[in-house]
Motif scaffolding. Structure first.
Motif: not given
Length: 447
Positions: A335-360
């Motif tokens: 897997c990617s290194l960040l998939d094992k990150s202790k900040y995975t939950a925070q990263i996923n929250d940020i990405i979801k917000l970006s997808v919903d508000n920027i990419y779409k």
């Protein structure tokens, strides 16, 4: 895999082994890689290619160029941090072979600098548009003239594979492309496999593909020279990743997670309050609240949080790599290194917000639709003109269209070769040049 082989300075056409201890310390081979990439025309074209917002003319929104430079800076930090620890663990690399921790940083920085060099205009929708042309558009008629893997190269057109082609392609008078070191080329290749079989496993290296059929033999030469582990037998070419490719990927993941989010806030697509809620969750252990509250502008506050967030994720990715070095060298880290990150939950929250508000967002969707139309029109015009002319069936219109195609893309021979050449030309266009060329071909510039 072993580090001595993986850090090879060999370049295309070399007859003798390049030894690290014989390198000129004022201009190391891995630093030459960086220079060759940054002076290339393909890299310069990234200044007018979409990162998030297609065709955006806003000053503070990132292009592929600024994104690539930032990924390179983050990659250099990751490489140096990992290199320092690797040399401490394996001192023979320094004492016998002369490697320095900066070598790791230079390899990752160069590979990261080039990581988007093969991406088409209009962001990731550009890749999809090229693939759709051959899968469901006019280009489907070429299917029976191609092998299964050749056709898969086109319907799943991949910026990573196109990037490897740009870096290594032979042209008249130019052998081996930019002639980068094999270590940098392999670190660049996040997906060291061909287009088929498609996603045969859930291993991160099988997610996409990293080279076209046209570069299959050269990629195999690079992989074999470096001692990359062969994953599949027979006709299907697939290797384990070069370990430093995980750092290139991590640098890209860190930048698009944090900096795309920052762009969204600067564009007003995400409220600044979300920066507090989401970014502070990443930096609770390092933030100086007094300093933060003393900052009076949104840009300064975002800049401060962004810097802390990136530093936090660099440290965490370094930790994960070093803890899993043996698995990575054995090809078992999947897997990617960040998939094992202790900040995975925070990263996923940020990405979801970006997808919903920027990419779409409406702006992005509208301009991606325009990108589909533009790229399909260009692909149809140039591929049909080139193929008909090579068959001796070209019309006067075809001759005029080919006047717009640079000589180096006017290939002949197999249909696959001609189609891939047209795809490379179209993918190499900037957003602005793609629009300009579309207007010329459709006659819109005359209105």
């Amino acid at each position: 895999m072993n580090w001595e082989d993986l850090l090879s300075l060999k370049r295309f056409g070399d007859k003798h082994k390049r030894l690290r201890k014989e390198q000129d310390e004022t201009r190391l081979g891995f630093e030459v890689d960086y220079d060759r990439i940054i002076f290339s025309s393909a890299f310069r074209s990234l200044q007018d290619k979409t990162q998030v917002i297609p065709l955006s003319k806003t000053d503070f929104v990132h292009t592929r160029l600024t994104h690539s430079l930032e990924v390179s800076v983050v990659g250099r930090s990751l490489g140096r941090a990992v290199g320092k620890a690797i040399l401490e663990k394996h001192p023979y690399l320094r004492e016998v072979h002369g490697y320095r921790f900066n070598d790791f940083g230079a390899i990752v920085a160069a590979a990261a600098l080039a990581h988007d060099i093969g991406n088409p205009p209009f962001g990731h929708s550009g890749e999809k548009a090229i693939g759709e042309f051959f899968k469901n558009g006019t280009g489907v008629k070429y299917k029976l003239q191609l092998t299964a893997k050749e056709y898969q190269d086109l319907i799943d057109f991949e910026g990573n594979a196109n990037g490897f082609r740009i870096l290594t392609e032979n042209r008249e008078g130019v052998s081996g492309g930019l002639r980068l070191s094999y270590a940098t080329l392999a670190a660049f290749a996040k997906y060291p496999k061909e287009s088929l079989p498609k996603k045969p496993t859930k291993h991160i290296a099988d997610k996409k593909f990293g080279f076209f059929q046209s570069e299959k033999n050269f990629f195999s030469d690079v992989a074999n020279d470096l001692g990359l582990i062969r994953i599949r037998k027979g006709d299907d070419v697939s290797f384990a990743r070069h370990p430093l490719a995980f750092l290139v990927e991590a640098a890209d993941d860190i930048c698009y997670t944090i900096i795309d989010f920052e762009d969204g806030i600067n564009l007003g697509l995400i409220q600044e309050e979300y920066a507090l809620e989401y970014l502070i969750n990443l930096v609770r252990g390092s933030i100086n609240t007094e300093k933060y509250h003393s900052l009076t502008t949104k840009e300064d506050r975002l800049s401060y949080l962004r810097a802390l967030s990136i530093n936090t994720l660099i440290s965490d990715a370094t930790r994960i790599f070093l803890e899993n070095e043996e698995k990575i060298l054995n090809g078992d880290f999947d897997c990617s290194l960040l998939d094992k990150s202790k900040y995975t939950a925070q990263i996923n929250d940020i990405i979801k917000l970006s997808v919903d508000n920027i990419y779409k967002s409406t702006e992005v969707v509208h301009k991606e639709i325009a990108g589909y139309k533009i790229l399909n029109t260009l692909l149809e015009a140039f591929s049909e003109a080139l193929i008909r002319m090579n068959k001796g069936e070209g019309s006067n219109y075809d001759k005029l269209v080919l006047e717009l195609l640079p000589e180096k893309y006017k290939t002949s021979g197999a249909v696959y070769t001609m189609l891939l050449s047209v795809c490379q030309f179209v993918a190499g266009l900037t957003d602005g040049n793609a629009v300009l060329l579309f207007n010329k071909i459709t006659g819109s510039s005359l209105k």
